[in-house]
Design a protein around this motif. Structure first.
Motif, short mmCIF file in Angstrom:
data_model
loop_
_atom_site.label_atom_id
_atom_site.label_comp_id
_atom_site.label_asym_id
_atom_site.label_seq_id
_atom_site.Cartn_x
_atom_site.Cartn_y
_atom_site.Cartn_z
N LEU A 57 66.06 -13.66 -14.00
CA LEU A 57 64.89 -14.36 -14.53
C LEU A 57 63.92 -14.69 -13.40
CD1 LEU A 57 63.88 -15.16 -17.34
CD2 LEU A 57 64.77 -17.45 -16.93
N ARG A 58 64.28 -15.64 -12.54
CA ARG A 58 63.53 -15.95 -11.31
C ARG A 58 64.54 -16.52 -10.33
NH1 ARG A 58 61.02 -18.65 -15.30
NH2 ARG A 58 62.09 -20.52 -14.62
N ARG A 64 69.72 -23.76 -11.47
CA ARG A 64 69.25 -25.11 -11.76
C ARG A 64 70.03 -25.74 -12.91
NH1 ARG A 64 63.90 -25.85 -15.30
NH2 ARG A 64 64.37 -27.97 -15.93
N PHE A 65 70.56 -24.91 -13.80
CA PHE A 65 71.28 -25.43 -14.97
C PHE A 65 72.80 -25.44 -14.77
CE2 PHE A 65 67.21 -23.98 -16.59
CZ PHE A 65 66.80 -25.11 -17.27
N GLU A 94 62.83 -25.16 -8.71
CA GLU A 94 63.06 -24.93 -10.14
C GLU A 94 63.59 -26.20 -10.81
OE1 GLU A 94 62.68 -22.47 -12.34
OE2 GLU A 94 61.81 -20.92 -11.07
N ALA A 101 56.45 -23.43 -6.12
CA ALA A 101 57.39 -22.38 -6.48
C ALA A 101 57.40 -21.34 -5.38
CB ALA A 101 56.99 -21.73 -7.81
N MET A 103 57.47 -17.32 -4.73
CA MET A 103 57.21 -16.06 -5.41
C MET A 103 57.53 -14.88 -4.50
SD MET A 103 53.69 -16.85 -7.47
CE MET A 103 53.89 -15.46 -8.59
N SER A 106 54.36 -11.35 -0.34
CA SER A 106 53.09 -10.67 -0.65
C SER A 106 53.15 -9.18 -0.32
CB SER A 106 51.94 -11.34 0.10
OG SER A 106 52.21 -11.36 1.48
N LEU A 108 55.82 -7.38 -0.64
CA LEU A 108 56.85 -6.85 -1.54
C LEU A 108 58.14 -6.45 -0.84
CD1 LEU A 108 54.75 -4.66 -4.01
CD2 LEU A 108 55.78 -6.89 -4.44
N ARG A 146 57.37 -16.64 -0.81
CA ARG A 146 55.96 -17.01 -0.74
C ARG A 146 55.74 -18.31 -1.48
NH1 ARG A 146 51.63 -14.98 -4.28
NH2 ARG A 146 53.21 -13.55 -5.05
N LEU B 16 46.53 -16.04 -9.40
CA LEU B 16 47.52 -16.02 -8.34
C LEU B 16 47.69 -14.58 -7.85
CD1 LEU B 16 50.47 -18.34 -9.45
CD2 LEU B 16 48.86 -18.70 -7.59
N LEU B 17 47.95 -14.44 -6.57
CA LEU B 17 48.19 -13.11 -6.01
C LEU B 17 49.37 -12.46 -6.73
CD1 LEU B 17 47.63 -11.03 -3.72
CD2 LEU B 17 49.35 -12.24 -2.38
N PRO B 19 51.32 -9.28 -6.07
CA PRO B 19 51.51 -8.11 -5.22
C PRO B 19 52.13 -6.93 -5.97
CG PRO B 19 53.04 -9.87 -4.60
CD PRO B 19 52.07 -10.45 -5.57
N GLN B 20 53.01 -7.25 -6.93
CA GLN B 20 53.64 -6.18 -7.69
C GLN B 20 52.60 -5.42 -8.52
OE1 GLN B 20 57.82 -5.82 -10.11
NE2 GLN B 20 56.97 -7.84 -9.82
N ARG B 43 57.31 -9.98 -17.58
CA ARG B 43 58.58 -9.77 -18.26
C ARG B 43 58.36 -9.80 -19.76
NH1 ARG B 43 60.14 -13.23 -14.34
NH2 ARG B 43 59.91 -15.02 -15.70
N LYS B 67 60.86 -24.71 -20.76
CA LYS B 67 62.01 -25.25 -20.03
C LYS B 67 62.70 -24.23 -19.13
CE LYS B 67 63.11 -29.05 -23.11
NZ LYS B 67 63.71 -29.39 -24.39
N LEU B 68 62.61 -22.95 -19.47
CA LEU B 68 63.37 -21.98 -18.68
C LEU B 68 62.69 -20.62 -18.49
CD1 LEU B 68 65.99 -20.93 -17.31
CD2 LEU B 68 66.86 -20.36 -19.57
N LEU B 69 62.18 -20.06 -19.58
CA LEU B 69 61.80 -18.64 -19.51
C LEU B 69 60.60 -18.39 -18.60
CD1 LEU B 69 62.32 -17.70 -23.28
CD2 LEU B 69 63.92 -17.53 -21.38
N ALA B 70 59.67 -19.33 -18.54
CA ALA B 70 58.51 -19.17 -17.67
C ALA B 70 58.46 -20.32 -16.67
CB ALA B 70 57.23 -19.16 -18.49
N ASN B 71 57.99 -20.03 -15.47
CA ASN B 71 57.80 -21.09 -14.49
C ASN B 71 56.38 -21.64 -14.67
OD1 ASN B 71 57.06 -22.53 -12.11
ND2 ASN B 71 58.70 -21.52 -10.99
N VAL B 73 54.51 -23.28 -12.91
CA VAL B 73 53.64 -23.27 -11.74
C VAL B 73 52.99 -21.90 -11.55
CG1 VAL B 73 53.54 -23.61 -9.22
CG2 VAL B 73 55.11 -24.98 -10.60
N THR B 74 53.73 -20.85 -11.91
CA THR B 74 53.28 -19.51 -11.52
C THR B 74 53.07 -18.53 -12.67
OG1 THR B 74 55.57 -18.79 -11.24
CG2 THR B 74 54.47 -19.70 -9.31
#
Lengths: 230, 85
Positions: A57-58, A64-65, A94, A101, A103, A106, A108, A146, B16-17, B19-20, B43, B67-71, B73-74
């Motif tokens: 996911l990230r 975190r859970f 998180e 956050a 990321m 930059s 890659l 980042r 937001l930058l 890069p991908q 995603r 709560k989970l699937l998306a952040n 902040v970003t």
């Protein structure tokens, strides 16, 4: 003093942290499995580096859970020191213990290198044995390092002295070339508003022996010791 | 209760930058797709869930995104209409 090192599935710097605490610092350390609900009387919690849950996911989003995180968050809320290194920094963000956050870098690419970080605030729980402006040589090893936050949050972090480390070149300049991942304002590490949670991408626990290249990370751990033991 | 399927699109927050996305755009240009102006990589998540009705299912997934699937902040998220699964 007792350090609790949380092991998530995919953590890989927990042994390094254990070694640094027990062999270099000479303090007690214990591993805490992520499914436990007990910090085992630890005074300081370390969220170590690695790839918890395969970064699914990230980075840090699932860890975190983990059950133990309820106790870690409670520990942090009651003023207990928490040190989040690399993946631990991602998890702390998180979990809402730190703003912003982490990321994808930059460029890659995964970056594994020794970098220089400049101490921006030497009056914290984690940096009181450093000098402000001092340059430390500490390794980084990450693909998602980042640091990003809104300009308002960045201004607030800087204004409140909560940006603790910034990537710098050998002369201490915050150049773009010295920034290994494209972090906003060269930010390498920040602390919580109450000052007891530090998150940073570089690995101080891997910079604890001159034989291995640098011992600049030792004083970070010693700083906690001097403050908490006092 | 009925079963619903909901698709969620999660994309890097605008501004937001990314890069991908930039790397993919550059590759497309190399392939000759010169008119491509912008690419964003995100995603796509498909969720099957029981819910009282489609509205409730969508509300639940919105909550999951927060709560989970998306952040927050970003990332931005967009959920598609719930369809019976």
């Amino acid at each position: 003093m007792k350090f609790g090192i949380v092991t998530f599935p995919g953590s890989n710097c927990d042994y390094d942290a254990f070694h640094a605490v027990t062999e270099i610092l000479g303090e007690e350390a214990t591993y805490i499995w992520h499914k436990d609900h007990d910090l085992q009387g630890s005074d300081v919690i370390i969220l170590p580096g690695g790839f918890s849950y395969g970064d699914y996911l990230r980075a840090g989003a699932i860890a975190r859970f983990s059950p133990i995180m309820q106790e870690v968050v409670a520990h942090a809320k009651s003023g207990g020191p928490v040190l989040g290194i690399c993946n631990g920094f991602q998890i702390a963000c998180e979990a809402g213990l730190l703003p912003g956050a982490l990321m994808r870098n930059s460029h890659l690419q995964f970056v594994s290198a020794e970098v220089r970080i400049r101490v921006e605030n030497a009056e914290t729980l984690f940096t009181n044995l450093y000098e402000r402006g001092e340059l430390l040589r500490i390794p980084v090893a990450h693909g998602d390092g980042r640091f990003v936050a809104t300009p308002e949050v960045l201004d607030q972090l800087e204004g409140d002295g909560r940006v603790i480390f910034k990537y710098a070149d050998a002369d201490g300049n915050l150049s773009a070339d010295a920034n290994p991942n494209g972090s906003e304002r060269n930010i390498a590490g920040i602390i919580s508003e109450s000052g007891n949670v530090l998150g940073l991408m570089p690995h101080p626990e891997r910079a604890c022996s001159a034989l291995l290249g640098s011992s600049d990370g030792v004083r970070l751990l010693e700083s906690i010791l001097s403050r908490v033991a006092a | 209760m009925a079963k619903f399927r909901i698709a969620v699109h999660i994309t890097p927050r605008k501004g937001l930058l990314d890069p991908q996305g930039n790397a993919v755009k550059d590759a497309l240009h190399t392939l000759g797709f010169e008119p491509v102006k912008d690419v964003h990589v995100g995603r796509y998540i498909i969720i099957e869930t029981d819910a009282y009705d489609a509205i409730a299912a969508e509300d639940n997934v919105t909550d999951m995104c927060r709560k989970l699937l998306a952040n927050p902040v970003t990332e931005d998220f967009e959920i598609e209409s719930a369809v019976p699964a």
